[in-house]
Motif scaffolding. Sequence first.
Motif, PDB file in Angstrom:
ATOM      1  N   ASN A  71     -43.235 -11.797 100.483  1.00  0.00           N
ATOM      2  CA  ASN A  71     -44.479 -12.481 100.110  1.00  0.00           C
ATOM      3  C   ASN A  71     -45.387 -11.618  99.238  1.00  0.00           C
ATOM      4  O   ASN A  71     -46.609 -11.792  99.228  1.00  0.00           O
ATOM      5  CB  ASN A  71     -45.263 -12.940 101.344  1.00  0.00           C
ATOM      6  CG  ASN A  71     -44.664 -14.179 101.972  1.00  0.00           C
ATOM      7  OD1 ASN A  71     -43.986 -14.958 101.282  1.00  0.00           O
ATOM      8  ND2 ASN A  71     -44.887 -14.356 103.255  1.00  0.00           N
ATOM      9  N   LYS A  72     -44.815 -10.654  98.558  1.00  0.00           N
ATOM     10  CA  LYS A  72     -45.589  -9.808  97.666  1.00  0.00           C
ATOM     11  C   LYS A  72     -45.269 -10.048  96.194  1.00  0.00           C
ATOM     12  O   LYS A  72     -45.925  -9.465  95.327  1.00  0.00           O
ATOM     13  CB  LYS A  72     -45.336  -8.335  97.989  1.00  0.00           C
ATOM     14  CG  LYS A  72     -45.830  -7.913  99.362  1.00  0.00           C
ATOM     15  CD  LYS A  72     -45.559  -6.438  99.602  1.00  0.00           C
ATOM     16  CE  LYS A  72     -46.065  -6.016 100.972  1.00  0.00           C
ATOM     17  NZ  LYS A  72     -45.808  -4.569 101.229  1.00  0.00           N
ATOM     18  N   CYS A  73     -44.304 -10.860  95.952  1.00  0.00           N
ATOM     19  CA  CYS A  73     -43.866 -11.086  94.572  1.00  0.00           C
ATOM     20  C   CYS A  73     -43.589 -12.566  94.374  1.00  0.00           C
ATOM     21  O   CYS A  73     -42.972 -13.225  95.228  1.00  0.00           O
ATOM     22  CB  CYS A  73     -42.616 -10.254  94.281  1.00  0.00           C
ATOM     23  SG  CYS A  73     -41.951 -10.495  92.617  1.00  0.00           S
ATOM     24  N   LEU A  74     -44.073 -13.117  93.260  1.00  0.00           N
ATOM     25  CA  LEU A  74     -43.813 -14.509  92.906  1.00  0.00           C
ATOM     26  C   LEU A  74     -42.658 -14.557  91.915  1.00  0.00           C
ATOM     27  O   LEU A  74     -42.579 -13.742  90.986  1.00  0.00           O
ATOM     28  CB  LEU A  74     -45.037 -15.177  92.273  1.00  0.00           C
ATOM     29  CG  LEU A  74     -46.081 -15.745  93.243  1.00  0.00           C
ATOM     30  CD1 LEU A  74     -46.942 -14.622  93.792  1.00  0.00           C
ATOM     31  CD2 LEU A  74     -46.943 -16.792  92.554  1.00  0.00           C
ATOM     32  N   ILE A  75     -41.776 -15.516  92.105  1.00  0.00           N
ATOM     33  CA  ILE A  75     -40.618 -15.695  91.236  1.00  0.00           C
ATOM     34  C   ILE A  75     -40.771 -17.030  90.524  1.00  0.00           C
ATOM     35  O   ILE A  75     -41.021 -18.067  91.155  1.00  0.00           O
ATOM     36  CB  ILE A  75     -39.315 -15.659  92.039  1.00  0.00           C
ATOM     37  CG1 ILE A  75     -39.192 -14.327  92.791  1.00  0.00           C
ATOM     38  CG2 ILE A  75     -38.108 -15.862  91.116  1.00  0.00           C
ATOM     39  CD1 ILE A  75     -38.000 -14.256  93.717  1.00  0.00           C
ATOM     40  N   ALA A  76     -40.642 -16.992  89.209  1.00  0.00           N
ATOM     41  CA  ALA A  76     -40.738 -18.200  88.394  1.00  0.00           C
ATOM     42  C   ALA A  76     -39.540 -18.270  87.463  1.00  0.00           C
ATOM     43  O   ALA A  76     -39.005 -17.238  87.038  1.00  0.00           O
ATOM     44  CB  ALA A  76     -42.033 -18.206  87.587  1.00  0.00           C
ATOM     45  N   GLU A  77     -39.109 -19.475  87.174  1.00  0.00           N
ATOM     46  CA  GLU A  77     -38.040 -19.704  86.207  1.00  0.00           C
ATOM     47  C   GLU A  77     -38.614 -20.490  85.031  1.00  0.00           C
ATOM     48  O   GLU A  77     -39.307 -21.497  85.232  1.00  0.00           O
ATOM     49  CB  GLU A  77     -36.877 -20.459  86.835  1.00  0.00           C
ATOM     50  CG  GLU A  77     -36.088 -19.634  87.831  1.00  0.00           C
ATOM     51  CD  GLU A  77     -34.862 -20.364  88.347  1.00  0.00           C
ATOM     52  OE1 GLU A  77     -34.617 -21.495  87.879  1.00  0.00           O
ATOM     53  OE2 GLU A  77     -34.155 -19.804  89.206  1.00  0.00           O
ATOM     54  N   VAL A  78     -38.296 -20.017  83.831  1.00  0.00           N
ATOM     55  CA  VAL A  78     -38.864 -20.633  82.633  1.00  0.00           C
ATOM     56  C   VAL A  78     -37.771 -20.794  81.589  1.00  0.00           C
ATOM     57  O   VAL A  78     -36.810 -20.005  81.532  1.00  0.00           O
ATOM     58  CB  VAL A  78     -40.013 -19.771  82.044  1.00  0.00           C
ATOM     59  CG1 VAL A  78     -41.160 -19.650  83.016  1.00  0.00           C
ATOM     60  CG2 VAL A  78     -39.514 -18.391  81.625  1.00  0.00           C
ATOM     61  N   TRP A  79     -37.917 -21.843  80.783  1.00  0.00           N
ATOM     62  CA  TRP A  79     -37.146 -21.971  79.551  1.00  0.00           C
ATOM     63  C   TRP A  79     -37.962 -21.331  78.438  1.00  0.00           C
ATOM     64  O   TRP A  79     -39.161 -21.583  78.314  1.00  0.00           O
ATOM     65  CB  TRP A  79     -36.868 -23.429  79.209  1.00  0.00           C
ATOM     66  CG  TRP A  79     -35.892 -24.125  80.115  1.00  0.00           C
ATOM     67  CD1 TRP A  79     -36.175 -25.085  81.030  1.00  0.00           C
ATOM     68  CD2 TRP A  79     -34.483 -23.911  80.163  1.00  0.00           C
ATOM     69  NE1 TRP A  79     -35.033 -25.494  81.659  1.00  0.00           N
ATOM     70  CE2 TRP A  79     -33.960 -24.787  81.146  1.00  0.00           C
ATOM     71  CE3 TRP A  79     -33.612 -23.067  79.492  1.00  0.00           C
ATOM     72  CZ2 TRP A  79     -32.618 -24.853  81.459  1.00  0.00           C
ATOM     73  CZ3 TRP A  79     -32.262 -23.127  79.811  1.00  0.00           C
ATOM     74  CH2 TRP A  79     -31.772 -24.007  80.774  1.00  0.00           C
ATOM     75  N   CYS A  80     -37.297 -20.512  77.645  1.00  0.00           N
ATOM     76  CA  CYS A  80     -38.011 -19.785  76.607  1.00  0.00           C
ATOM     77  C   CYS A  80     -37.091 -19.608  75.401  1.00  0.00           C
ATOM     78  O   CYS A  80     -35.880 -19.402  75.564  1.00  0.00           O
ATOM     79  CB  CYS A  80     -38.455 -18.420  77.133  1.00  0.00           C
ATOM     80  SG  CYS A  80     -39.313 -17.397  75.914  1.00  0.00           S
ATOM     81  N   PRO A  81     -37.611 -19.706  74.170  1.00  0.00           N
ATOM     82  CA  PRO A  81     -36.785 -19.383  72.997  1.00  0.00           C
ATOM     83  C   PRO A  81     -36.335 -17.924  73.050  1.00  0.00           C
ATOM     84  O   PRO A  81     -37.091 -17.029  73.454  1.00  0.00           O
ATOM     85  CB  PRO A  81     -37.722 -19.660  71.819  1.00  0.00           C
ATOM     86  CG  PRO A  81     -38.776 -20.557  72.357  1.00  0.00           C
ATOM     87  CD  PRO A  81     -38.937 -20.210  73.798  1.00  0.00           C
TER      88      PRO A  81
END
Length: 848
Positions: free
Chosen positions: A324-334
């Motif tokens: 609970n100390k780190c947020l994980i995100a997934e993104v589409w990016c060029p």
Amino acid sequence: MGTILRGEEMCLAQLFLQSGSAYDCIAELGELGLAEFRDLNPNVNAFQRKYVNEVKKCEEMERILGYLLREIKKADIPLSDTDVNPLAPLPKHVMTIMEQLQRLEVELGEVTRNKEKLQKNLLELTEYTHMLRVTRNFVQRNPEREPMQVQYEEFPFLDKDPLMDHSSMQRLGAKLGFVSGLIQRVKIEAFERMLWRVCKGYTILSYAEVEEYLEDPDTGEPTKSVVFLISYWGDQIAQKVKKICDCYHCHLYPYPSSNEERNDVVEGLRTRIQDLHTVLHRTEDYLTQVLLKASESVYSWVIQVKKMKAIYYILNLCSFDVTNKCLIAEVWCPVSDIPNLRRALEEGSRKSGSTVPSFVNRIPTTDTPPTLIRTNKFTSGFQNIVDAYGVGTYREVNPAPFTIITFPFLFAVMFGDLGHGFIMAMFAFWMVRCENNRKLKNTRNEIWNTFFEGRYIILMMGLFSIYTGLIYNDCFSKSMNLFGSGWSVRAMFKAAVWKPEDITGNKFLTLDPNVTGVFTGPYPLGIDPIWNLANNRLTFLNSYKMKMSVILGIIHMSFGVILSTFNHLHFRKKHNLYLVFLPELLFLLCLFGYLVFMIVYKWLAFSAEDSSHAPSILIHFINMFLMQGDGSRPLYPGQMGLQVFLLVMALLSVPVMLLGKPVYLYWLQNGGRRHGMYRGYERVRRNSEEELYLLRNHNLEEGNSHSDLSSSGEQKEEFDIGEEFLHQAIHTIEYCLGCVSNTASYLRLWALSLAHAQLSEVLWQMVMRVGLRMDTHMGVLFLVPVFSLFAVLTVSILLIMEGLSAFLHALRLHWVEFQNKFYNGNGIKFCPFSFSLLPSSLDRDGLL
């Protein structure tokens, strides 16, 4: 050019954001607009997410800002600094903004309520003053001074004494009472009837209309009111009268019992009204000061709250790690923006003062990436035309670069007129010059916004219409003799073909181009202006425009088929080149390409001398399918053999299109497993996510059964030859029949061009020519309204209606006849997280 032709290469990246710096990192990404976030908590309710309380605070601040903006707009105070773009506030500053807004809301609410209360008191005192002034004439009245009033006759003795007041009534022993007040003018008749029916005649109603308009306390609109005085008999009647007054929302005021009391009340009211005016004026000044102070910062607050709410919304899409100390995100990016994405995360970590940096990691995926095609203000309009048909599949050929030229050109072929094109181009040029004008950009008129967003499309259509107008030599249905006609009448007299009596005896004469000097050569640019005088002008233009439409249509469709090769090569479907593209191109060119060849050959091979022996192209084209001749003269030597060969080639391409691809894929499924295993080994060594995506699609299409080696894994999909054969059969039938129907569809270029020219000519003859033919002194004055009518009809019919018609037909030619040859349009549009693209609820309500 590569990005607009095929779109950006995309990748799936994983962001590891430290809890202390996540807010600042997301804020940096929102300013740049580089990434599209995926929801990693799809099964979590929106009210159960981590930052739902922060989102509620932002919504509460939006509510307060909406209240402030409504009050500012009501006071007609302009917003200042509407061009500012403040950064998202830090989380520790959120409570400060919240307190400022709440304090301002409370202060503004108190001042507004005090103002409304003062206005209500002032209205009541004003109504009371009018009531006392008007009712003075009801009890003390002269015969010659009768205001608008009605009086019942239950008490006829009251009319005998002109000075009968309340004390006189009491001395007579009459138990008489009075009710006075104001009622709206529209209700007085119904009010009067209700009193008569309920009170059985035991009342006397007198009323008169107030000359001034009084403000309605409920709606705030000025209304006409009527002052009434009811004299009643008995306590029971008094209760009924008061109930009726309440039912009709009458404003009742106490009625004085004597003239001295009336005068004292009037004097007191006058003093109180003056005091109320003073207090109300000071209250309004203070309210204006509060709103002016709020207007200086409200726009910045709106932007900050919008960014704050968007950041917390994105944070709710992220998931936490086990600590609970780190947020994980997934993104589409060029792929090209990955370095910028890393710098944005580093900047966010620096601003937050975090000791542990946030970082990005690319991950392999088999999901279809979204499509990103970068545009500017010029190309965005044409890209929207393509996207309206369907967003392009990831990395397939984008028709927009070619649409920039072909769309306005096909429009101009149907709309070709030099004058109309010039007006359209000037209108678009004015919009381009004023494209930074906020009043033109931020209007709420949807029709105007459509024109303004497509200003570059209109500009290109106008410029191409000027060009085609020069080719057609058509300007407001009139031809221009810029270079001198290539036809000469003098040569007909010199050769003694025409005689003077021929001029007087014939309405029409034919110029013979075979006579020396009659035709000196073609007109340098476009159609010779002499055709505007010819009797067979329409016949000539019909033939010319019809053949031109067929030639342009087949070139356009052939170009679309050729563009499909770029998709086959990029998606590694080389077998489609031989089994799909080549048969399609042979079928189109062997039949309809040959038709274009015959048109061009006939133009070049036959001159004016032997034009009477020129065969019909349509007859020869029909005989080509019948494989027989009609005994007419052939177009060229060896025509019959070539036509049979081309027809056989076209027919043989049909079974190749129908069976080639399914049979080849079936062979790969059953006899090419070693080939598939080899490609599977090569696939492990790929580093590009795009190559993994392409190979996966290639394997699925060819029926390979080995699984994907990415982290997500891929389930085996069996190859179904029946489904593949059905799909290819539908494609073959659609393409073969579409070649015929699509070629005929391009004849709309001829039809609409002819219709536009004829409408323009009819408008000139029926309107403008009438004014120009007047040779009297009043002709100049008469020409002014005629020209005005001509201008209005030209703009409304020929420019707007005909322009919209040509636009829609050009749109159909691109969507159906051109794009379906190579463009699937099954993709998903890339929607990056960007503050500039996020709409605000206040924008939707029209408060900004």
